[in-house]
Scaffold this active site. Sequence first.
Site, PDB file in Angstrom:
ATOM      1  N   HIS A   3      -6.790 -27.619 -28.683  1.00  0.00           N
ATOM      2  CA  HIS A   3      -7.618 -26.528 -28.157  1.00  0.00           C
ATOM      3  C   HIS A   3      -9.117 -26.782 -28.346  1.00  0.00           C
ATOM      4  O   HIS A   3      -9.926 -25.893 -28.096  1.00  0.00           O
ATOM      5  CB  HIS A   3      -7.230 -25.208 -28.835  1.00  0.00           C
ATOM      6  CG  HIS A   3      -5.815 -24.830 -28.539  1.00  0.00           C
ATOM      7  ND1 HIS A   3      -5.447 -24.151 -27.403  1.00  0.00           N
ATOM      8  CD2 HIS A   3      -4.669 -25.085 -29.215  1.00  0.00           C
ATOM      9  CE1 HIS A   3      -4.139 -23.983 -27.400  1.00  0.00           C
ATOM     10  NE2 HIS A   3      -3.644 -24.547 -28.492  1.00  0.00           N
ATOM     11  N   SER A  43      -4.360 -22.389 -32.530  1.00  0.00           N
ATOM     12  CA  SER A  43      -3.960 -21.872 -31.219  1.00  0.00           C
ATOM     13  C   SER A  43      -3.737 -20.368 -31.179  1.00  0.00           C
ATOM     14  O   SER A  43      -3.822 -19.753 -30.129  1.00  0.00           O
ATOM     15  CB  SER A  43      -2.690 -22.576 -30.749  1.00  0.00           C
ATOM     16  OG  SER A  43      -1.653 -22.374 -31.687  1.00  0.00           O
ATOM     17  N   LYS A  47      -4.375 -28.896 -21.860  1.00  0.00           N
ATOM     18  CA  LYS A  47      -5.104 -27.639 -22.052  1.00  0.00           C
ATOM     19  C   LYS A  47      -6.494 -27.787 -21.415  1.00  0.00           C
ATOM     20  O   LYS A  47      -6.593 -27.679 -20.206  1.00  0.00           O
ATOM     21  CB  LYS A  47      -5.115 -27.292 -23.532  1.00  0.00           C
ATOM     22  CG  LYS A  47      -3.661 -27.261 -24.067  1.00  0.00           C
ATOM     23  CD  LYS A  47      -3.532 -26.606 -25.375  1.00  0.00           C
ATOM     24  CE  LYS A  47      -2.157 -26.792 -25.991  1.00  0.00           C
ATOM     25  NZ  LYS A  47      -1.067 -26.182 -25.271  1.00  0.00           N
TER      26      LYS A  47
HETATM   27  C1  PLP Z   1      -2.202 -26.999 -31.353  1.00  0.00           C
HETATM   28  C2  PLP Z   1      -1.197 -27.511 -30.354  1.00  0.00           C
HETATM   29  N1  PLP Z   1      -0.718 -28.762 -30.483  1.00  0.00           N
HETATM   30  C3  PLP Z   1       0.194 -29.256 -29.636  1.00  0.00           C
HETATM   31  C4  PLP Z   1       0.676 -28.515 -28.577  1.00  0.00           C
HETATM   32  C5  PLP Z   1       1.702 -29.102 -27.665  1.00  0.00           C
HETATM   33  O1  PLP Z   1       1.076 -29.573 -26.511  1.00  0.00           O
HETATM   34  P1  PLP Z   1       1.776 -29.660 -25.102  1.00  0.00           P
HETATM   35  O2  PLP Z   1       1.743 -28.280 -24.526  1.00  0.00           O
HETATM   36  O3  PLP Z   1       0.932 -30.628 -24.354  1.00  0.00           O
HETATM   37  O4  PLP Z   1       3.172 -30.142 -25.322  1.00  0.00           O
HETATM   38  C6  PLP Z   1       0.185 -27.237 -28.377  1.00  0.00           C
HETATM   39  C7  PLP Z   1       0.654 -26.461 -27.211  1.00  0.00           C
HETATM   40  O5  PLP Z   1       1.194 -25.470 -27.174  1.00  0.00           O
HETATM   41  C8  PLP Z   1      -0.755 -26.695 -29.299  1.00  0.00           C
HETATM   42  O6  PLP Z   1      -1.211 -25.445 -29.180  1.00  0.00           O
END
Ligand code: PLP
Length: 415
Positions: A232, A204, A263
């Site tokens: 992502h 991310s 996302k």
């Molecule tokens: C790689 C990754 N996993 C999990 C999440 C968490 O997801 P959510 O925003 O749906 O709680 C994020 C979000 O920021 C993320 O970037």
Amino acid sequence: MDSRLYSQADFASIEGKDIMERAQIFAEFMSDLRERHHLQYRRVSLTGSTPVMKVVDPYTGQIRDMIYLASNDYLNLTHHPRVIKAGRDALDKYGAGAGSVPLLGGTTDLHVGLEEDIARFKGCESAIIYTSGFGSNAGTLISLLQKEDCAILDMLVHASIVDGCQSTNIRYFSHNDMASLERALKRSQDKYRTRLVVVDGVYSMDGDIARLDRIVELSHHYGAYVMIDEAHATGVLGENGRGTPEHFNLEGKVDIVAGTLSKGLGGVGGFIASSKALVEYIRYYSRHYIFSTAMAPQVAGSLREALKVIEEEPELREKLWNNINYFRKALLTMGFNTGNAETAIFPIIIGDDLKVKEICRRCHEANIYVNPVVYPAVSKKLSRVRISLMAQHTRDQLDQVLDVLDIVGREYGVI
Ligand SMILES: Cc1ncc(COP(=O)(O)O)c(C=O)c1O
């Protein structure tokens, strides 16, 4: 207080200060950041996630039309007419909320349909949905791994994965480094009941892709399972947008496929896709699932349509990749350090927190919406401006951004 002398990490714990005193000291730090126009978080949008967004300037109160380069809404499905209509239809039919937790009455046919759609889309037997991606990662890992087990984590996995491993043993391997992974697998052999290697498909903060082919091969060779977080990658990677396993031609070969619905799919929530038995197990052991109200039906309705759009409108992904290739080439030609970025996320690595904040301030003033990522989110030598693209950004908008980056990059000695 002079905020330039501190970072947020300095206020996580302060010797002899109780929580109220600590919060007061942190408030002084934040107030100085604000005075210097160095606080670029939580700017208020009046339009939601769109390529150009109306934003309230926190310093002047003025409304700015800003080119928005900070969302994870890569295909802008939050605003796709079909996705909006499906949400509206579900709202009319099922009401505003699910009204109960999933096991006790909060499950509608829409929720079941969404789980089936996700399982099919991800090439797995079954899937379970949560109301957040953070909750699905953390809740699932907590329910699966105990003190007899071991999580082998890429050192850059998302915080939700690290938090989910708090009651098990953790071993880290260097980011995307297969020799380091192999060492961790060898050293942990025969010591634990279950070993689970966990990686993100696309990272991310760096925008690079996990070397999933080698990760699956090595992990399975040493008797460990693999879990991948597709937050992502869903909608972005793979010929049909199915994510990292599709990109590597490994669909059905990854033991646990996790991801967010918030996302590339433009909604909110998370999912875990795996074997029928494992998903059923999680349903009855994951406290984040059992004790939390089910997803609002209109969100489930929108998400089902979003999955269809991803499959039926490949031209959206094509536009995104055209933007990615154009923007990457331009940044590299200009001399920016974008690390190993290869997807819609671009870090502009600067390695100086103060310069990052100044550059973000200048971008804000030029109506370019980007975010600073500084210590402790990343190490100080890797502090960066994070940029993410949408399929709907026009060439003209990207050129405007590149012009501003060229000016500020030179001014601050970054290029
Ligand atoms: C790689 C990754 N996993 C999990 C999440 C968490 O997801 P959510 O925003 O749906 O709680 C994020 C979000 O920021 C993320 O970037």
